[in-house]
Design a protein around this motif. Structure first.
Motif, PDB file in Angstrom:
ATOM      1  N   ILE A 158       0.900  -1.230   0.182  1.00 12.89           N
ATOM      2  CA  ILE A 158       0.020  -0.190   0.116  1.00 12.89           C
ATOM      3  C   ILE A 158       0.710   1.144  -0.035  1.00 12.89           C
ATOM      4  N   GLY A 159       1.934   1.378   0.635  1.00 18.14           N
ATOM      5  CA  GLY A 159       2.882   2.376   0.897  1.00 18.14           C
ATOM      6  C   GLY A 159       3.480   2.520  -0.602  1.00 18.14           C
ATOM      7  N   VAL A 160       3.882   1.299  -1.296  1.00 16.41           N
ATOM      8  CA  VAL A 160       4.397   1.370  -2.656  1.00 16.41           C
ATOM      9  C   VAL A 160       3.319   2.239  -3.460  1.00 16.41           C
ATOM     10  N   ALA A 161       2.356   1.877  -3.602  1.00 10.10           N
ATOM     11  CA  ALA A 161       1.110   2.381  -4.457  1.00 10.10           C
ATOM     12  C   ALA A 161       1.111   3.898  -4.141  1.00 10.10           C
ATOM     13  N   PHE A 162       0.999   4.043  -2.930  1.00  8.18           N
ATOM     14  CA  PHE A 162       1.045   5.611  -2.471  1.00  8.18           C
ATOM     15  C   PHE A 162       2.213   6.261  -3.118  1.00  8.18           C
ATOM     16  N   MET A 163       3.354   5.898  -2.817  1.00  6.57           N
ATOM     17  CA  MET A 163       4.486   6.486  -3.396  1.00  6.57           C
ATOM     18  C   MET A 163       4.491   6.703  -4.662  1.00  6.57           C
ATOM     19  N   ALA A 164       3.898   5.725  -5.492  1.00  7.78           N
ATOM     20  CA  ALA A 164       3.828   5.657  -7.038  1.00  7.78           C
ATOM     21  C   ALA A 164       2.938   6.803  -7.693  1.00  7.78           C
ATOM     22  N   GLY A 165       2.225   7.333  -6.719  1.00  6.49           N
ATOM     23  CA  GLY A 165       1.472   8.222  -7.420  1.00  6.49           C
ATOM     24  C   GLY A 165       2.161   9.544  -7.308  1.00  6.49           C
ATOM     25  N   ALA A 166       3.324   9.695  -6.592  1.00  7.34           N
ATOM     26  CA  ALA A 166       4.017  11.104  -6.668  1.00  7.34           C
ATOM     27  C   ALA A 166       4.273  11.499  -7.930  1.00  7.34           C
ATOM     28  N   PRO A 167       5.295  11.026  -8.758  1.00  5.31           N
ATOM     29  CA  PRO A 167       5.644  11.440  -9.997  1.00  5.31           C
ATOM     30  C   PRO A 167       4.654  11.788 -11.006  1.00  5.31           C
ATOM     31  N   VAL A 168       3.375  10.881 -11.104  1.00  7.79           N
ATOM     32  CA  VAL A 168       2.331  11.005 -11.872  1.00  7.79           C
ATOM     33  C   VAL A 168       1.735  12.380 -11.484  1.00  7.79           C
ATOM     34  N   GLY A 169       1.165  12.455 -10.352  1.00 10.17           N
ATOM     35  CA  GLY A 169       0.824  13.714 -10.025  1.00 10.17           C
ATOM     36  C   GLY A 169       1.631  15.185 -10.224  1.00 10.17           C
ATOM     37  N   THR A 211      -7.946  -0.046  -1.564  1.00  8.51           N
ATOM     38  CA  THR A 211      -6.874   0.792  -0.546  1.00  8.51           C
ATOM     39  C   THR A 211      -5.755   1.377  -1.519  1.00  8.51           C
ATOM     40  N   MET A 212      -5.173   0.171  -2.098  1.00  8.28           N
ATOM     41  CA  MET A 212      -3.967   0.713  -2.838  1.00  8.28           C
ATOM     42  C   MET A 212      -4.244   1.832  -3.943  1.00  8.28           C
ATOM     43  N   VAL A 213      -5.389   1.853  -4.782  1.00 11.93           N
ATOM     44  CA  VAL A 213      -5.674   2.574  -5.838  1.00 11.93           C
ATOM     45  C   VAL A 213      -5.973   4.092  -5.320  1.00 11.93           C
ATOM     46  N   VAL A 214      -6.764   3.965  -4.239  1.00 11.54           N
ATOM     47  CA  VAL A 214      -7.144   5.277  -3.455  1.00 11.54           C
ATOM     48  C   VAL A 214      -5.782   6.041  -2.981  1.00 11.54           C
ATOM     49  N   ALA A 215      -4.972   5.058  -2.203  1.00 13.50           N
ATOM     50  CA  ALA A 215      -3.490   5.535  -1.900  1.00 13.50           C
ATOM     51  C   ALA A 215      -2.850   6.253  -2.954  1.00 13.50           C
ATOM     52  N   PHE A 216      -2.817   5.735  -4.260  1.00 12.90           N
ATOM     53  CA  PHE A 216      -2.186   6.309  -5.497  1.00 12.90           C
ATOM     54  C   PHE A 216      -2.699   7.704  -5.667  1.00 12.90           C
ATOM     55  N   ILE A 217      -4.011   7.696  -5.840  1.00 14.46           N
ATOM     56  CA  ILE A 217      -4.726   8.677  -6.015  1.00 14.46           C
ATOM     57  C   ILE A 217      -4.407   9.891  -5.217  1.00 14.46           C
ATOM     58  N   LEU A 218      -4.397   9.577  -3.804  1.00  9.94           N
ATOM     59  CA  LEU A 218      -4.288  10.609  -2.555  1.00  9.94           C
ATOM     60  C   LEU A 218      -2.799  11.163  -2.788  1.00  9.94           C
ATOM     61  N   ASN A 219      -1.611  10.494  -3.072  1.00 14.67           N
ATOM     62  CA  ASN A 219      -0.545  10.964  -3.279  1.00 14.67           C
ATOM     63  C   ASN A 219      -0.059  11.725  -4.509  1.00 14.67           C
ATOM     64  N   ALA A 220      -0.889  11.259  -5.545  1.00 16.06           N
ATOM     65  CA  ALA A 220      -0.992  11.962  -6.926  1.00 16.06           C
ATOM     66  C   ALA A 220      -1.172  13.399  -6.506  1.00 16.06           C
ATOM     67  N   PHE A 221      -2.371  13.729  -5.785  1.00 19.56           N
ATOM     68  CA  PHE A 221      -2.806  15.053  -5.382  1.00 19.56           C
ATOM     69  C   PHE A 221      -1.977  15.535  -4.425  1.00 19.56           C
TER      70      PHE A 221
END
Length: 449
Positions: free
Chosen positions: A301-312, A353-363
């Motif tokens: 879940i932490g990896v998915a969260f971090m993955a959103g960063a460069p995309v955002g 949870t992983m999908v929302v975590a990704f979106i959350l960190n993208a924002f």
């Protein structure tokens, strides 16, 4: 081709890099900043993955994680305040290089020590070095970019560098479960910052705006020529440089005259937004564990969260300079608030949870680097880095004081209650910047001043 060459060599007056296309040499400078960000973020984000492991192996307790994180942000606070002052005194380049030495060395020390006290000290030193570099780079990119595209380059360089966030997540997910001491390897990887230190010694240029502020106009013109390929006359720009003031007067100046409102708005927005952002960045894997996920699932879940960063950050780069900067910033913060509320109600569905975590960190990271372009635009060159350091230092101080309360809130009100609180605080921050913030995007820095 000859006409183009003649236009580049003809000496002309210009406001630094404004309205000049970014050349290959200029682009290489931005790539060096990307690499610096990358290794910095390896160090900045590794503890989110290490924390569950050192709790599990008994090195620290859950409560001590809050203490370590709080001390880390105190180090960041000091790095923000002193880094800004130091870079205004000795230059952006020297401060940038110094900061890389500090956080890379401290990360290695974290991996070597078996002492809790030394571990805390090394985390504080890591935070100090990381944030010294961060506040320096924020002002540096603003000063080295064309005025019409400052926000774009802030976001693009960050998007490239912050690819380290999912990378450190993937590496941690593979290495940490191997053994109780495998987390040390992750800290050793933080020493890779020495690579960009060595590259920076040769290729990192001083900010021409800082050089002009110090009366070194010829050197500034040479930097602009080397990076842009254009022979620029900065004599007119140099005439408009305000008189030099000492560091204390620069700090006091943030709270005087027209800068009082600017500083107040940036703090009213930045402190609550940063508290929320770092609750997410530091605690996501640990909070996932509190919801009942296994350590392996929490790390994923932490990896998915971090993955959103460069995309955002990449996506936000397309409209960072629109709406006077403050409109995309306010919208980004409000979208983050909504995503936090969604996360509060996803329950224990692992994939969701992983999908929302990704979106959350993208924002989070998308609006975060719009904000990093926004803050330095409010202050003149001679006090810019001192002001940026102070603003970010106050923000990190707020984060530091909030960290010990996070496990208490999560235990008392549950993870859902914590995220509802994040929604409320983010909504307040979005309202502050939307209704009170100044429009700065796309305007030459000297005109804003």
């Amino acid at each position: 081709m000859s006409i183009h060459a003649e236009s580049n060599t003809a000496r002309r007056k210009n406001n630094y890099f404004d309205n000049i296309p970014v050349s290959r040499q200029h682009l290489l400078l931005f790539i060096l900043i990307v690499l610096s960000y990358f290794f910095e973020q390896l160090d900045n984000n590794n503890f989110a993955f290490i924390a569950p492991a050192i709790v599990k192996n008994g090195f620290v307790t859950q409560a001590q994680i809050g203490t370590i994180t709080g001390i880390y942000f105190l180090g960041m606070t000091l790095g923000g305040f002193l880094g800004g002052i130091i870079s205004d005194l000795i230059g952006r380049r020297k401060t940038f290089l110094m900061s890389m030495l500090i956080f890379s060395s401290a990360s290695i020390l974290n991996g070597l020590t078996n002492s809790f006290e030394m571990f805390v000290f090394a985390r504080a030193a890591t935070g100090f070095g990381i944030f010294m570099m961060m506040v320096t780079s924020i002002a540096y990119i603003s000063e080295m970019s064309p005025g019409e595209s400052r926000g774009k380059w802030q976001s693009i360089t960050a998007a490239g560098g912050f690819c380290a966030m999912p990378v450190i997540g993937i590496i941690s997910r593979a290495i940490i479960p191997m053994s109780p001491d495998a987390y040390r390897i992750i800290f050793y990887l933080g020493g890779a910052g020495f690579i960009t230190f060595l590259l920076g010694l040769k290729y990192l240029k001083e900010s021409p705006r800082w050089l002009v502020a110090k009366g070194r106009v010829a050197e500034a013109e040479q930097v602009v020529k080397e990076l842009s390929g254009h022979d620029i006359d900065l004599s007119e720009v140099a005439k408009n440089v305000p008189p030099k003031v000492n560091a204390w007067d620069q700090f006091i100046g943030m709270f005087s005259g027209k800068y009082m409102k600017r500083t107040s708005v940036l703090l009213l927005f930045g402190i609550p937004a940063n508290i929320c952002a770092f609750v997410l960045a530091v605690w996501i894997p640990t909070l996932a564990g509190m919801k009942g996920f296994t350590m392996e699932q929490s790390l994923s879940i932490g990896v998915a969260f971090m993955a959103g960063a460069p995309v955002g950050m990449f996506l936000f780069s397309f409209f960072s300079d629109k709406g006077g900067r403050k409109i995309p910033l306010a919208i980004g913060v409000m979208c983050t608030a909504v995503a936090a509320m969604v996360y509060a109600y996803v329950g224990n569905s692992y994939i969701l949870t992983m999908v929302v975590a990704f979106i959350l960190n993208a924002f989070v990271m998308g609006y975060g680097f719009v904000a990093m372009a926004y803050v330095p635009e409010h202050y003149p060159t001679q006090m810019r880095n001192t002001a940026v350091g102070a603003i970010n230092g106050f923000q990190r101080l707020g984060v530091s004081f909030s960290q010990p309360f996070i496990p208490i809130i999560a235990t008392t009100y549950g993870v859902k209650g914590l995220f509802i609180g994040i929604f409320v605080v983010y909504t307040f921050a979005a309202a502050v910047v939307f209704f009170l913030g100044q429009r700065t995007g796309g305007i030459p820095l000297e005109q804003i001043e």
